[in-house]
Design a protein around this motif. Structure first.
Motif, mmCIF file in Angstrom:
data_model
loop_
_atom_site.group_PDB
_atom_site.id
_atom_site.type_symbol
_atom_site.label_atom_id
_atom_site.label_comp_id
_atom_site.label_asym_id
_atom_site.label_seq_id
_atom_site.Cartn_x
_atom_site.Cartn_y
_atom_site.Cartn_z
ATOM 1 N N ILE A 217 0.858 -1.194 0.000
ATOM 2 C CA ILE A 217 0.000 0.000 0.000
ATOM 3 C C ILE A 217 0.894 1.245 0.000
ATOM 4 O O ILE A 217 1.837 1.325 0.794
ATOM 5 C CB ILE A 217 -0.899 0.037 1.260
ATOM 6 C CG1 ILE A 217 -1.790 -1.195 1.324
ATOM 7 C CG2 ILE A 217 -1.749 1.314 1.294
ATOM 8 C CD1 ILE A 217 -2.576 -1.329 2.618
ATOM 9 N N PHE A 218 0.595 2.145 -0.895
ATOM 10 C CA PHE A 218 1.229 3.463 -0.872
ATOM 11 C C PHE A 218 0.123 4.486 -0.650
ATOM 12 O O PHE A 218 -0.943 4.353 -1.243
ATOM 13 C CB PHE A 218 1.869 3.788 -2.229
ATOM 14 C CG PHE A 218 3.237 3.197 -2.432
ATOM 15 C CD1 PHE A 218 4.382 3.905 -2.095
ATOM 16 C CD2 PHE A 218 3.391 1.931 -2.996
ATOM 17 C CE1 PHE A 218 5.643 3.381 -2.303
ATOM 18 C CE2 PHE A 218 4.649 1.388 -3.202
ATOM 19 C CZ PHE A 218 5.784 2.123 -2.852
ATOM 20 N N PHE A 219 0.350 5.497 0.155
ATOM 21 C CA PHE A 219 -0.619 6.582 0.218
ATOM 22 C C PHE A 219 0.071 7.917 0.399
ATOM 23 O O PHE A 219 1.148 8.007 0.977
ATOM 24 C CB PHE A 219 -1.701 6.354 1.287
ATOM 25 C CG PHE A 219 -1.225 6.271 2.712
ATOM 26 C CD1 PHE A 219 -0.799 5.067 3.243
ATOM 27 C CD2 PHE A 219 -1.245 7.388 3.533
ATOM 28 C CE1 PHE A 219 -0.381 4.979 4.571
ATOM 29 C CE2 PHE A 219 -0.837 7.310 4.861
ATOM 30 C CZ PHE A 219 -0.400 6.095 5.373
ATOM 31 N N GLN A 220 -0.573 8.938 -0.163
ATOM 32 C CA GLN A 220 -0.026 10.277 -0.063
ATOM 33 C C GLN A 220 -0.348 10.807 1.330
ATOM 34 O O GLN A 220 -1.481 10.659 1.800
ATOM 35 C CB GLN A 220 -0.653 11.159 -1.145
ATOM 36 C CG GLN A 220 0.313 12.155 -1.691
ATOM 37 C CD GLN A 220 -0.171 12.802 -2.970
ATOM 38 O OE1 GLN A 220 -1.227 12.453 -3.498
ATOM 39 N NE2 GLN A 220 0.589 13.741 -3.465
ATOM 40 N N SER A 221 0.641 11.417 1.964
ATOM 41 C CA SER A 221 0.483 11.813 3.367
ATOM 42 C C SER A 221 -0.177 13.193 3.497
ATOM 43 O O SER A 221 0.313 14.071 4.200
ATOM 44 C CB SER A 221 1.848 11.803 4.043
ATOM 45 O OG SER A 221 1.710 11.694 5.432
ATOM 46 N N THR A 222 -1.309 13.354 2.836
ATOM 47 C CA THR A 222 -2.017 14.646 2.845
ATOM 48 C C THR A 222 -2.596 14.931 4.242
ATOM 49 O O THR A 222 -2.749 14.002 5.043
ATOM 50 C CB THR A 222 -3.173 14.617 1.824
ATOM 51 O OG1 THR A 222 -3.985 13.482 2.132
ATOM 52 C CG2 THR A 222 -2.660 14.502 0.405
ATOM 53 N N PRO A 223 -2.926 16.206 4.541
ATOM 54 C CA PRO A 223 -3.430 16.538 5.888
ATOM 55 C C PRO A 223 -4.648 15.713 6.324
ATOM 56 O O PRO A 223 -4.886 15.548 7.514
ATOM 57 C CB PRO A 223 -3.779 18.023 5.759
ATOM 58 C CG PRO A 223 -2.815 18.529 4.747
ATOM 59 C CD PRO A 223 -2.695 17.413 3.737
ATOM 60 N N ASN A 224 -5.417 15.205 5.371
ATOM 61 C CA ASN A 224 -6.614 14.422 5.732
ATOM 62 C C ASN A 224 -6.401 12.906 5.614
ATOM 63 O O ASN A 224 -7.364 12.159 5.573
ATOM 64 C CB ASN A 224 -7.789 14.838 4.838
ATOM 65 C CG ASN A 224 -7.538 14.488 3.379
ATOM 66 O OD1 ASN A 224 -6.384 14.365 2.953
ATOM 67 N ND2 ASN A 224 -8.593 14.337 2.607
ATOM 68 N N SER A 225 -5.146 12.468 5.531
ATOM 69 C CA SER A 225 -4.891 11.026 5.320
ATOM 70 C C SER A 225 -4.944 10.265 6.639
ATOM 71 O O SER A 225 -3.952 9.677 7.088
ATOM 72 C CB SER A 225 -3.549 10.817 4.619
ATOM 73 O OG SER A 225 -2.481 11.354 5.377
ATOM 74 N N TYR A 226 -6.111 10.268 7.251
ATOM 75 C CA TYR A 226 -6.270 9.633 8.558
ATOM 76 C C TYR A 226 -6.307 8.116 8.438
ATOM 77 O O TYR A 226 -7.042 7.554 7.636
ATOM 78 C CB TYR A 226 -7.549 10.130 9.238
ATOM 79 C CG TYR A 226 -7.494 11.618 9.527
ATOM 80 C CD1 TYR A 226 -6.449 12.139 10.281
ATOM 81 C CD2 TYR A 226 -8.462 12.484 9.032
ATOM 82 C CE1 TYR A 226 -6.375 13.501 10.542
ATOM 83 C CE2 TYR A 226 -8.396 13.844 9.290
ATOM 84 C CZ TYR A 226 -7.341 14.341 10.046
ATOM 85 O OH TYR A 226 -7.264 15.684 10.300
ATOM 86 N N HIS A 227 -5.496 7.471 9.268
ATOM 87 C CA HIS A 227 -5.421 6.008 9.244
ATOM 88 C C HIS A 227 -5.025 5.501 10.628
ATOM 89 O O HIS A 227 -4.514 6.271 11.449
ATOM 90 C CB HIS A 227 -4.412 5.551 8.190
ATOM 91 C CG HIS A 227 -3.015 6.034 8.453
ATOM 92 N ND1 HIS A 227 -2.601 7.308 8.126
ATOM 93 C CD2 HIS A 227 -1.951 5.437 9.045
ATOM 94 C CE1 HIS A 227 -1.342 7.467 8.496
ATOM 95 N NE2 HIS A 227 -0.912 6.354 9.057
ATOM 96 N N GLY A 228 -5.252 4.234 10.839
ATOM 97 C CA GLY A 228 -4.889 3.623 12.121
ATOM 98 C C GLY A 228 -4.794 2.125 11.957
ATOM 99 O O GLY A 228 -5.049 1.590 10.868
ATOM 100 N N VAL A 229 -4.404 1.453 13.027
ATOM 101 C CA VAL A 229 -4.333 -0.009 12.993
ATOM 102 C C VAL A 229 -5.158 -0.537 14.158
ATOM 103 O O VAL A 229 -4.983 -0.090 15.300
ATOM 104 C CB VAL A 229 -2.868 -0.516 13.083
ATOM 105 C CG1 VAL A 229 -2.811 -2.037 13.106
ATOM 106 C CG2 VAL A 229 -2.035 0.017 11.927
#
Ligand SMILES: [Fe+2]
Length: 289
Positions: A217-229
């Motif tokens: 998985i690649f994702f752009q670290s934009t201000p709204n790129s909320y993620h968790g585990v």
């Protein structure tokens, strides 16, 4: 070693590319062996994740004795591969709302985000207030998590442009440990601020990914790129082996949303922490210092 042609975009509120079998099962198994054979780890974070970090002495000796990890590290630690990822995002998200104001042109292979603990004043000094002409570098760690590992919803460090994850083994769904992507519940056309750690009740789940061997998985670290585990329960299942990394600038990323710049505001604290542990919110106004 890594088939980027298999990466496809998903429907999300920020740019995400994902693919299964991007790394072959055989190579995943060899990478697991190498991490398992490592006698030393640099640190343990988030209640159960042991890391071997780029930049440490331990990392150097790990790379020396670990063939496949070295090959993967050398692939990622190059301007050529960085450019390939950048192009993939441009191609897949042509009309994207978020852009990086200052594109890095220099790729620094020997640099890494310092793992020294700093307070907010020291961190601000380190970054300075000129955000133009940034340089980019790879940060990467070879990780293994035991039960108890979890990550509350957040956005990554303000210096990061792209983040990536390589899952090396399958984790049954019931054991948790899945990567969850969130978005803010209320849909506003325009938002003045993006907190680094929003409250869980402000968010709704967009998607959840159970770790699968060879999925990248690649994702752009934009201000709204909320993620968790989600909480990983190590019951009748092996540990969670993965590689985590990012392409980070030597200064904060100034993100633009449809042309409006967002500036990171680092929260003042006397507490000395790793740079990636600091809290900073993205606001439309420039910081005063
Ligand atoms: Fe993160």
């Amino acid at each position: 070693m890594l088939n980027t042609g298999k990466l496809k975009k998903i429907k999300s509120n920020f740019p995400v590319l994902i693919g299964s079998n991007v790394v072959s099962k055989d190579i995943c198994n060899l990478l697991i062996d190498e991490i398992s054979n490592s006698k030393a780890f640099d640190d343990m974070i988030m209640r159960g994740r042991s890391r071997i970090n780029k930049g440490s002495k331990n990392f150097k000796s790990y790379i020396k004795r670990s063939d496949k990890s070295a090959k993967l590290f050398r692939l990622f630690n190059s301007k050529l591969f960085y450019k390939r990822i950048e192009n993939l995002f441009y191609k897949n998200f042509k009309n994207q709302s978020w852009t990086n104001s200052y594109k890095p042109e220099v790729f620094n292979t020997s640099k890494f985000t310092i793992k020294k603990k700093l307070n907010s004043n020291e961190l601000k000094k380190l970054f300075g207030n000129n955000y133009t002409n940034p340089k980019v570098n790879l940060d990467i760690d070879f990780s293994v998590s035991k039960g108890g590992y979890r990550l509350r919803p957040h956005r990554d460090d303000i210096t990061r442009v792209y983040n990536f994850l390589i899952y090396l083994n399958d984790i049954p769904k019931k054991n948790g440990g899945s990567l969850t992507i969130y978005r803010k519940k209320t849909k506003k056309k325009f938002r003045k601020s993006f907190k680094r750690f929003p409250k869980i009740n402000e968010l709704e789940v967009v998607k959840s990914f159970t770790p699968k061997k060879g999925t990248v998985i690649f994702f752009q670290s934009t201000p709204n790129s909320y993620h968790g585990v989600s909480l990983f329960v190590e019951k009748n299942c092996s540990k969670r082996f993965f590689i985590y990394g990012s392409y980070a600038l030597n200064k904060p990323v100034i993100w633009k949303y449809k042309g409006t710049p967002y500036y990171p505001h680092i929260i003042n604290t006397k507490k000395r922490m790793l740079t990636s542990f600091h809290n900073a919110n993205y606001l439309t106004s420039a910081p005063k210092n």
